[in-house]
Design a protein around this motif. Sequence first.
Motif, PDB file in Angstrom:
ATOM      1  N   THR A  92       0.850  -1.187   0.000  1.00 34.86           N
ATOM      2  CA  THR A  92       0.000   0.000   0.000  1.00 34.86           C
ATOM      3  C   THR A  92       0.887   1.239   0.000  1.00 34.86           C
ATOM      4  O   THR A  92       2.092   1.169   0.238  1.00 34.86           O
ATOM      5  N   VAL A  93       0.253   2.370  -0.273  1.00 34.84           N
ATOM      6  CA  VAL A  93       0.976   3.637  -0.258  1.00 34.84           C
ATOM      7  C   VAL A  93       1.677   3.819   1.090  1.00 34.84           C
ATOM      8  O   VAL A  93       2.847   4.189   1.164  1.00 34.84           O
ATOM      9  N   TYR A  94       0.940   3.491   2.138  1.00 41.20           N
ATOM     10  CA  TYR A  94       1.496   3.630   3.486  1.00 41.20           C
ATOM     11  C   TYR A  94       2.766   2.798   3.634  1.00 41.20           C
ATOM     12  O   TYR A  94       3.804   3.297   4.064  1.00 41.20           O
ATOM     13  N   ASP A 112       4.597   5.919  11.930  1.00 44.56           N
ATOM     14  CA  ASP A 112       3.236   6.363  11.660  1.00 44.56           C
ATOM     15  C   ASP A 112       3.177   7.883  11.551  1.00 44.56           C
ATOM     16  O   ASP A 112       2.566   8.440  10.647  1.00 44.56           O
ATOM     17  N   VAL A 115       5.001   9.091   8.309  1.00 47.96           N
ATOM     18  CA  VAL A 115       4.244   8.803   7.086  1.00 47.96           C
ATOM     19  C   VAL A 115       3.024   9.719   6.983  1.00 47.96           C
ATOM     20  O   VAL A 115       2.744  10.293   5.925  1.00 47.96           O
ATOM     21  N   LYS A 116       2.301   9.862   8.089  1.00 49.11           N
ATOM     22  CA  LYS A 116       1.103  10.702   8.071  1.00 49.11           C
ATOM     23  C   LYS A 116       1.466  12.149   7.727  1.00 49.11           C
ATOM     24  O   LYS A 116       0.755  12.825   6.981  1.00 49.11           O
ATOM     25  N   ALA A 119       2.249  12.364   4.120  1.00 52.31           N
ATOM     26  CA  ALA A 119       1.016  12.194   3.346  1.00 52.31           C
ATOM     27  C   ALA A 119       0.205  13.485   3.342  1.00 52.31           C
ATOM     28  O   ALA A 119      -0.364  13.875   2.317  1.00 52.31           O
ATOM     29  N   THR A 125      -3.303  11.649   2.021  1.00 56.52           N
ATOM     30  CA  THR A 125      -3.886  11.028   3.203  1.00 56.52           C
ATOM     31  C   THR A 125      -4.983  10.028   2.864  1.00 56.52           C
ATOM     32  O   THR A 125      -5.042   8.949   3.422  1.00 56.52           O
ATOM     33  N   TYR A 127      -5.317   8.264   0.292  1.00 55.51           N
ATOM     34  CA  TYR A 127      -4.897   7.157  -0.570  1.00 55.51           C
ATOM     35  C   TYR A 127      -3.971   6.184   0.135  1.00 55.51           C
ATOM     36  O   TYR A 127      -3.439   5.277  -0.487  1.00 55.51           O
ATOM     37  N   LEU A 128      -3.761   6.375   1.447  1.00 57.06           N
ATOM     38  CA  LEU A 128      -2.736   5.601   2.143  1.00 57.06           C
ATOM     39  C   LEU A 128      -2.937   4.096   2.050  1.00 57.06           C
ATOM     40  O   LEU A 128      -1.983   3.341   2.096  1.00 57.06           O
ATOM     41  N   GLU A 129      -4.206   3.658   1.932  1.00 63.02           N
ATOM     42  CA  GLU A 129      -4.451   2.220   1.910  1.00 63.02           C
ATOM     43  C   GLU A 129      -4.533   1.655   0.498  1.00 63.02           C
ATOM     44  O   GLU A 129      -4.808   0.485   0.299  1.00 63.02           O
ATOM     45  N   VAL A 143       3.705   9.697  -4.303  1.00 65.45           N
ATOM     46  CA  VAL A 143       4.097   8.640  -3.370  1.00 65.45           C
ATOM     47  C   VAL A 143       5.613   8.470  -3.397  1.00 65.45           C
ATOM     48  O   VAL A 143       6.252   8.333  -2.351  1.00 65.45           O
TER      49      VAL A 143
END
Lengths: 353, 297
Positions: A92-94, A112, A115-116, A119, A125, A127-129, A143
Amino acid sequence: MVHVSLESISKVYPNGVRAVQPTSFNIEKGEFIVLVGPSGCGKSTLLRMMAGLEEITEGDLSIAGRVVNDIDPAERDIAMVFQNYALYPHMTVYNNMAYGLRNRGMGKTEIDKAVKEAATMLNLTEYLERRPSQLSGGQRQRVAMGRAIVRSPSLFLFDEPLSNLDAKLRGQMRIEIKALQRRLGVTSVYVTHDQVEAMTMADRIIVLNGGRIEQIGTPAEVYHQPASTFVASFMGAPPMNLLPARYNGNGRVHLSETVHIEAPGQANYSGDIRLGVRPENVGIVGASHPDALRFDLEFVEELGAGRLLHGKVGESGLIVHIPHTDPIPSDEVYVDLPKSALLMFDPATGARL
Amino acid sequence: MAVMTDTDRTVARTGRPVRWSVVIDHAILIAGSLMMILPVFAVFISTSISDVEIYREGLNLSLGPHMAENFDKALFLKGGFTGEITGSSMLINSFILGIGFALGKILIGMTAAYAIVYFRLRFATFAFWIIFTTLLLPLEVRILPTYEVVQGLGLANTYTGLILPLVASATATFFFRQFFLSVPEELVEAARIDGAGPVKFFIDILVPLSRTMVAAIFIIMFVYGWNQYLWPTLITTDESLFTLVRGIKQIIQNLDGANVPEYGRALALAIIAILPPVLVVVIFQSWFVKGLVESDK
């Protein structure tokens, strides 16, 4: 403060091809450097040597005062954005952004947060999943940027990051990258073959040709004071006019037997030269002007904001850029090559005189 | 609902005229499918009738009362030379061979291909071609020397001896090499910058990317391993290691004699032997197609 320094760095491939001639330059902290040149000029090789993806044949590379020739890419405190983004397709993007942090043993909460934060900065934000395959080109590009910035490296490396985007998005991302770099203040090296990107983004441009540096300078310097005919014709669209001429040291430049104009300055040289002038510096004048040259207009290119007049002065082609407010001249056209805008080049070496 | 169906039908009738080429194509396909399915179906139905009836009339297409009994006998009745083996123990052996063979092949193929593609080995290409030539030497060709070696190592009548010699061939290495070569170079470089060493790159990036490839190879190899006959026949003399494909015949032989052979039980075993490969193909195929549609690269 010098952040990155290259000392006589060169690259010779095992098959004997010398991709980069011994090259030296320094990059200041926070500076945005653009390496520009045609394909095969060694700009990507140079960048990849900085990243540690390509071995340095000779010379020393130091980042933040430390020689990093033999240091692994992961240990160089750099981040790289690739042309095709090189996102991990199954993550995933995350996770794409978090992967490098995890490998460095960073704690979960810290990752976390980083990354946040990245993002949010990049509007990712929501699209993180998602997987990279569910994103548009521009989002993937973001990304890739995010993966670079989460690590807060001391050096960003960009390898033609915008060349897979369409023209409109490219213009937009260009501004975003530049703004982001300004905000983060991270030293950046950006490789491109697009002279517009180079002009608009760089603090300093390094023009490369055939594995050697042609010129290092600010965009304005490179544009207005090109060090060679190569730089003059590579930077700027349309390129600089380069007219064959003769200079015999008496202060006059001869465009032909009968046509001569005042030389831009003194040069300790006499013989054939190339006379360079940017299309927008050529003026349309009346026949009575003392330095008026007869211009045979062949065709006009409409650009909207202006027009390009293609034609000839004597035997040599000349492009003139006029604002759209000026009328398209008809009948007999005369141009003036203002002395202050003229540059003289050695026709054999291409160097500016 | 009925109305809808009616209009649908009218639309179909007026909108799409019957094309004879399509009809003929389908007729051929249906005929082909029947040719393949009918014998299996006949075998399946025949498990429901008594042995005597099969002996008298051959395969039968009408249902009888003995199906459950025959399948029960096939799976759980002890038999064989020692009188100790059952259908289910042979089924387990078949699974061990099929899965062990497929997994072994994938593991060895992947690691070998990884070494060949991603590491600057001096003789990588040479090594690959040496591995590749083993395709010319399937187990059947080298069966005597292989038997000699396996026997010499004391591996006869072990699962290792059953599986290992079959694993040694180049097919999976070849497929994985081709796949790895198609993975973009930049992915390796991005992973290097992200601090992933060779092992991490393999486990975190390459293996997940190869999912569909692994599924495809698993299907092929499982079925291939399941259907092995010659090698298990040679290397296993201990009945407790018999696989289904090899064991069915054994059961019938041992039950043959003055009595009517246990045809029903044998046919039930045959059906049981067919089922797992079919299920593997069906289950993995849908997954495989999904993987192809959501292409990652």
